[in-house]
Enzyme design. Structure first.
Site, short mmCIF file in Angstrom:
data_model
loop_
_atom_site.label_atom_id
_atom_site.label_comp_id
_atom_site.label_asym_id
_atom_site.label_seq_id
_atom_site.Cartn_x
_atom_site.Cartn_y
_atom_site.Cartn_z
N ASN A 9 -1.58 -7.74 -3.75
CA ASN A 9 -2.04 -6.30 -4.09
C ASN A 9 -2.51 -6.11 -5.48
O ASN A 9 -1.91 -6.38 -6.34
CB ASN A 9 -0.84 -5.35 -3.81
CG ASN A 9 -1.01 -3.87 -4.13
OD1 ASN A 9 -2.31 -3.61 -4.45
ND2 ASN A 9 -0.18 -3.04 -4.12
N TRP A 10 -4.14 -6.23 -5.57
CA TRP A 10 -4.47 -6.11 -6.89
C TRP A 10 -4.29 -5.16 -7.59
O TRP A 10 -4.55 -4.82 -8.89
CB TRP A 10 -5.96 -6.55 -6.86
CG TRP A 10 -6.19 -7.99 -6.49
CD1 TRP A 10 -5.28 -8.94 -6.00
CD2 TRP A 10 -7.53 -8.74 -6.42
NE1 TRP A 10 -5.87 -10.20 -5.80
CE2 TRP A 10 -7.40 -10.01 -6.03
CE3 TRP A 10 -8.86 -8.16 -6.90
CZ2 TRP A 10 -8.46 -11.00 -5.89
CZ3 TRP A 10 -9.76 -9.19 -6.74
CH2 TRP A 10 -9.73 -10.63 -6.46
N LYS A 11 -3.92 -3.85 -6.94
CA LYS A 11 -3.95 -2.53 -7.49
C LYS A 11 -5.25 -2.42 -8.36
O LYS A 11 -6.44 -2.72 -7.92
CB LYS A 11 -2.90 -2.49 -8.46
CG LYS A 11 -1.30 -2.79 -7.74
CD LYS A 11 -0.30 -2.51 -8.55
CE LYS A 11 1.01 -3.18 -7.69
NZ LYS A 11 2.38 -2.79 -8.11
N HIS A 94 1.97 2.74 -0.01
CA HIS A 94 2.57 2.09 -1.18
C HIS A 94 3.43 3.07 -2.08
O HIS A 94 2.99 4.23 -2.21
CB HIS A 94 1.50 1.32 -2.17
CG HIS A 94 1.89 0.64 -3.07
ND1 HIS A 94 2.18 0.87 -4.27
CD2 HIS A 94 2.23 -0.86 -3.11
CE1 HIS A 94 2.86 -0.08 -5.03
NE2 HIS A 94 2.57 -1.24 -4.11
N GLU A 96 3.44 3.63 -5.12
CA GLU A 96 2.56 4.13 -6.21
C GLU A 96 1.79 5.29 -5.61
O GLU A 96 1.66 6.28 -6.36
CB GLU A 96 1.70 2.95 -7.00
CG GLU A 96 2.54 1.99 -8.01
CD GLU A 96 1.80 0.78 -8.00
OE1 GLU A 96 0.84 0.37 -7.83
OE2 GLU A 96 2.78 -0.20 -8.58
N GLU A 166 9.35 -2.75 -0.05
CA GLU A 166 9.30 -2.91 -1.31
C GLU A 166 10.32 -1.85 -2.29
O GLU A 166 10.06 -0.59 -2.30
CB GLU A 166 7.97 -2.50 -1.70
CG GLU A 166 6.90 -3.64 -1.31
CD GLU A 166 5.58 -3.47 -2.08
OE1 GLU A 166 5.19 -4.72 -2.53
OE2 GLU A 166 5.02 -2.37 -2.35
N GLY A 172 6.85 -4.28 -10.30
CA GLY A 172 6.27 -4.51 -11.57
C GLY A 172 7.47 -4.52 -12.82
O GLY A 172 7.03 -4.42 -14.00
N SER A 212 8.11 -7.84 -7.59
CA SER A 212 8.03 -8.80 -8.64
C SER A 212 8.59 -10.15 -7.93
O SER A 212 9.23 -11.07 -8.61
CB SER A 212 9.46 -8.71 -9.46
OG SER A 212 9.08 -7.59 -10.42
N GLY A 233 2.25 -8.11 -6.33
CA GLY A 233 1.22 -7.37 -7.32
C GLY A 233 0.99 -8.15 -8.42
O GLY A 233 0.17 -9.03 -8.24
N GLY A 234 1.58 -8.23 -9.66
CA GLY A 234 1.24 -8.63 -10.84
C GLY A 234 0.99 -10.43 -10.50
O GLY A 234 0.03 -10.74 -11.14
P1 PGA Z 1 4.74 -6.34 -8.23
O1 PGA Z 1 4.07 -5.56 -7.32
O2 PGA Z 1 4.60 -7.88 -7.36
O3 PGA Z 1 3.80 -6.50 -9.42
O4 PGA Z 1 6.01 -6.16 -8.61
C1 PGA Z 1 4.07 -5.29 -5.91
C2 PGA Z 1 3.81 -4.22 -5.14
O5 PGA Z 1 3.53 -3.10 -5.79
O6 PGA Z 1 3.13 -4.47 -4.25
#
Ligand code: PGA
Length: 248
Positions: A9-11, A94, A96, A166, A172, A212, A233-234
């Site tokens: 997930n590149w966001k 998601h 966010e 999640e 994050g 994470s 994500g990251g």
């Molecule tokens: P993260 O994000 O791996 O940076 O914690 C995961 C996500 O929000 O899908």
């Protein structure tokens, strides 16, 4: 056997130029992956990512979709628009989106249905906040999010859904749920699916862990019996790191 699915997930990261570079770097590193490999990129990078990934095992995903077929929804993108770009997966709900953009269980459900109708597969996200966890509400929250998110979705359609668990406090933050905790909560999610669709669907649906997850902890998480993949994500922003997760 279920095929695990690892999705990046590149966001809101990577311009078209950076997208091209990252996918080119990624291709040789993930080409022998045993799992499904997906990258969920910003809308503006979809076309570039599709071209760069052509002929590889990297599948294309988006990060959101609107529920209406078309109309006066400034700034939104429809499922047909994504399907036309050969998008295979779309992330829905998601945390966010829930946190910053007013996403609710109801809008998550509407978006999911619209995506399925257009032939897209959905990565449906659920997960508790730190406050909810500390109040002992984790199971209640993920059960509610699962049931509401899947409302009016048929037994046939659910085959196109992957659930991502999640925990919001792990996204994050560098804090990962312990593999055991993630496993236990995913069991609760599976139980909610079982109540709606029966045992066979509950055991065949793929449920990812996200929060994470990275090159270091992927193999431990993926070794858990309930965890069928990861939403990253990251660690999906660096080819080497993401490849290590994919090749867990
Ligand atoms: P993260 O994000 O791996 O940076 O914690 C995961 C996500 O929000 O899908």
């Amino acid at each position: 056997m279920k095929r695990p699915i690892i999705a990046g997930n590149w966001k809101m990261n990577n311009t078209k130029e950076q997208t091209k570079r990252l996918i080119e770097e990624l291709k040789p590193l993930v080409k022998d992956a045993a799992c499904e490999v997906v990258v969920c990129v910003p809308f503006t990078s979809l076309e570039t990512a599709r071209k760069a990934a052509r002929g590889s095992n990297i599948q294309l995903g988006a990060q959101n979709v609107h529920w209406a077929e078309k109309g006066a929804f400034t700034g939104e993108i429809s499922a047909a628009m994504l399907a036309e770009l050969k998008v295979k997966y779309v992330i829905v709900g998601h945390s966010e989106r829930r946190q910053y953009f007013g996403e609710t269980d109801q809008t998550v459900n509407l978006r999911t249905k619209a995506a399925l109708k257009a032939g897209l597969k959905v990565i449906l996200c659920v997960g508790e906040t730190l406050e909810e966890r500390e109040a002992g509400k984790t199971n209640e929250v993920v059960t509610r999010q699962t049931i509401e998110g899947l409302k009016d979705i048929s037994r046939q359609e659910i085959k196109s859904i992957v659930i991502a668990y999640e925990p919001v406090w792990a996204i994050g933050t560098g804090r990962t749920a312990t593999a055991e905790d993630a496993n236990e909560t995913i069991k609760v999610i599976r139980k909610a699916v079982r109540k709606l669709y029966g045992r066979a669907t509950a055991s065949s649906i793929r449920i990812q862990y996200g929060g994470s997850m990275n090159a270091k902890n992927a193999s431990e998480l993926m070794a858990m019996p309930q965890i069928d993949g990861g939403l990253i994500g990251g660690a999906s922003l660096k080819a080497e790191d993401f490849a290590k997760v994919v090749n867990f």
